[in-house]
Motif scaffolding. Sequence first.
Motif, PDB file in Angstrom:
ATOM      1  N   SER A   1     101.729  81.740 -11.293  1.00 21.11           N
ATOM      2  CA  SER A   1     101.967  82.364  -9.991  1.00 21.11           C
ATOM      3  C   SER A   1     101.120  81.764  -8.875  1.00 21.11           C
ATOM      4  CB  SER A   1     101.707  83.876 -10.066  1.00 21.11           C
ATOM      5  OG  SER A   1     100.406  84.139 -10.568  1.00 21.11           O
ATOM      6  N   SER A   2     100.220  80.846  -9.213  1.00 25.20           N
ATOM      7  CA  SER A   2      99.441  80.157  -8.182  1.00 25.20           C
ATOM      8  C   SER A   2     100.379  79.268  -7.363  1.00 25.20           C
ATOM      9  CB  SER A   2      98.359  79.297  -8.825  1.00 25.20           C
ATOM     10  OG  SER A   2      97.892  78.312  -7.930  1.00 25.20           O
ATOM     11  N   PRO A   3     100.442  79.438  -6.034  1.00 22.45           N
ATOM     12  CA  PRO A   3     101.343  78.600  -5.219  1.00 22.45           C
ATOM     13  C   PRO A   3     101.116  77.108  -5.427  1.00 22.45           C
ATOM     14  CG  PRO A   3     100.511  80.435  -3.920  1.00 22.45           C
ATOM     15  CD  PRO A   3      99.750  80.457  -5.208  1.00 22.45           C
TER      16      PRO A   3
ATOM     17  N   PRO B   1     107.832  74.202   0.744  1.00 26.70           N
ATOM     18  CA  PRO B   1     107.181  75.503   0.574  1.00 26.70           C
ATOM     19  C   PRO B   1     106.800  76.151   1.894  1.00 26.70           C
ATOM     20  CG  PRO B   1     105.719  73.711  -0.076  1.00 26.70           C
ATOM     21  CD  PRO B   1     107.062  73.104   0.141  1.00 26.70           C
TER      22      PRO B   1
ATOM     23  N   GLY C   1     109.563  77.980   2.745  1.00 23.99           N
ATOM     24  CA  GLY C   1     110.019  78.810   1.635  1.00 23.99           C
ATOM     25  C   GLY C   1     111.342  78.373   1.070  1.00 23.99           C
TER      26      GLY C   1
ATOM     27  N   ARG D   1     115.519  80.273  -2.296  1.00 19.97           N
ATOM     28  CA  ARG D   1     114.184  80.680  -1.902  1.00 19.97           C
ATOM     29  C   ARG D   1     113.164  80.007  -2.824  1.00 19.97           C
ATOM     30  NH1 ARG D   1     112.865  86.658  -2.943  1.00 19.97           N
ATOM     31  NH2 ARG D   1     115.015  86.863  -2.176  1.00 19.97           N
TER      32      ARG D   1
ATOM     33  N   PRO E   1     110.491  79.510  -5.352  1.00 20.60           N
ATOM     34  CA  PRO E   1     110.040  80.491  -6.349  1.00 20.60           C
ATOM     35  C   PRO E   1     108.560  80.836  -6.194  1.00 20.60           C
ATOM     36  CG  PRO E   1     110.393  78.351  -7.364  1.00 20.60           C
ATOM     37  CD  PRO E   1     110.916  78.249  -5.973  1.00 20.60           C
ATOM     38  N   ARG E   2     108.251  82.112  -6.307  1.00 18.71           N
ATOM     39  CA  ARG E   2     106.857  82.552  -6.241  1.00 18.71           C
ATOM     40  C   ARG E   2     106.166  82.424  -7.588  1.00 18.71           C
ATOM     41  NH1 ARG E   2     106.911  88.093  -2.532  1.00 18.71           N
ATOM     42  NH2 ARG E   2     107.663  87.100  -0.596  1.00 18.71           N
ATOM     43  N   GLU E   3     106.951  82.393  -8.651  1.00 21.51           N
ATOM     44  CA  GLU E   3     106.370  82.258  -9.981  1.00 21.51           C
ATOM     45  C   GLU E   3     107.369  81.593 -10.900  1.00 21.51           C
ATOM     46  OE1 GLU E   3     105.482  86.264 -11.176  1.00 21.51           O
ATOM     47  OE2 GLU E   3     107.493  86.584 -11.971  1.00 21.51           O
TER      48      GLU E   3
END
Length: 251
Positions: free
Chosen positions: A24-26, A62, A65, A119, A121-123
Amino acid sequence: METLPMPLEAMSGSPHGLGEFRVSSPAEVLSLLKQCADGNVLLSLSSPEGAAYTTTVWALDPARGLLCLSADGGDIKLQRLLESEEVVAVGYLDSVKLQFDLHDLVLVHSGRASALNARFPRELYRFQRRGSYRVRPLLNTSPTATLRHPALPDMQLNLRVLDVSIGGVALFLPDDVPPIEPGVQIARVQVDLDGDTRLQSGLVVHHVTLLHHESRGARLGCEMLNLGGEGERALQRYIDQTQKRRRLLSL
């Protein structure tokens, strides 16, 4: 047939849940997706309704997004996928399996080109695919796998073996041979590793990775099926002997 994602709980194999597999770390998410883009790694997209489509990462943004994937706007398989509200992407970085959800997937057009935007992905989830040791054949050997092309039964292929483990084999597919899709199962394959090791098995192609341009081909990561006890013992002997010879050569 395409590679379909397994339920995350089944893939983890851990009684402690999925936390240790979640990224989950960007910065780390961006790094893994950049590796997919730089390596032209194939991503298998699928929906619960059975729609499937294979693509690659085209661009990463990113800051806005945005994740951009390559697309053929006229492909009917893609149209079916876009009708679903749930789409999952699966790809492989060598022995690591990546899986993540795609949200707000939309097909966009620019001139003659088309792309899939989603979108960012956040994770994502990262799973080690295999625990068995892999060996590369020694330089003085030329192991091959003989099989019929799954889409063209009249075409016999003799593909170079790149590496092998108890669980599987990686094969080199030249770029002048029609592609073989992830998920395809091949019933009969003969693998000749050396003068003493000839195996008969089935194969299922789990992932396809395009190699560097100068290699002019792709790496097929395959699981070996129905080896039988004798075949497994012969394969284990080959792996053990290859490891020993490599250690001796390094002294």
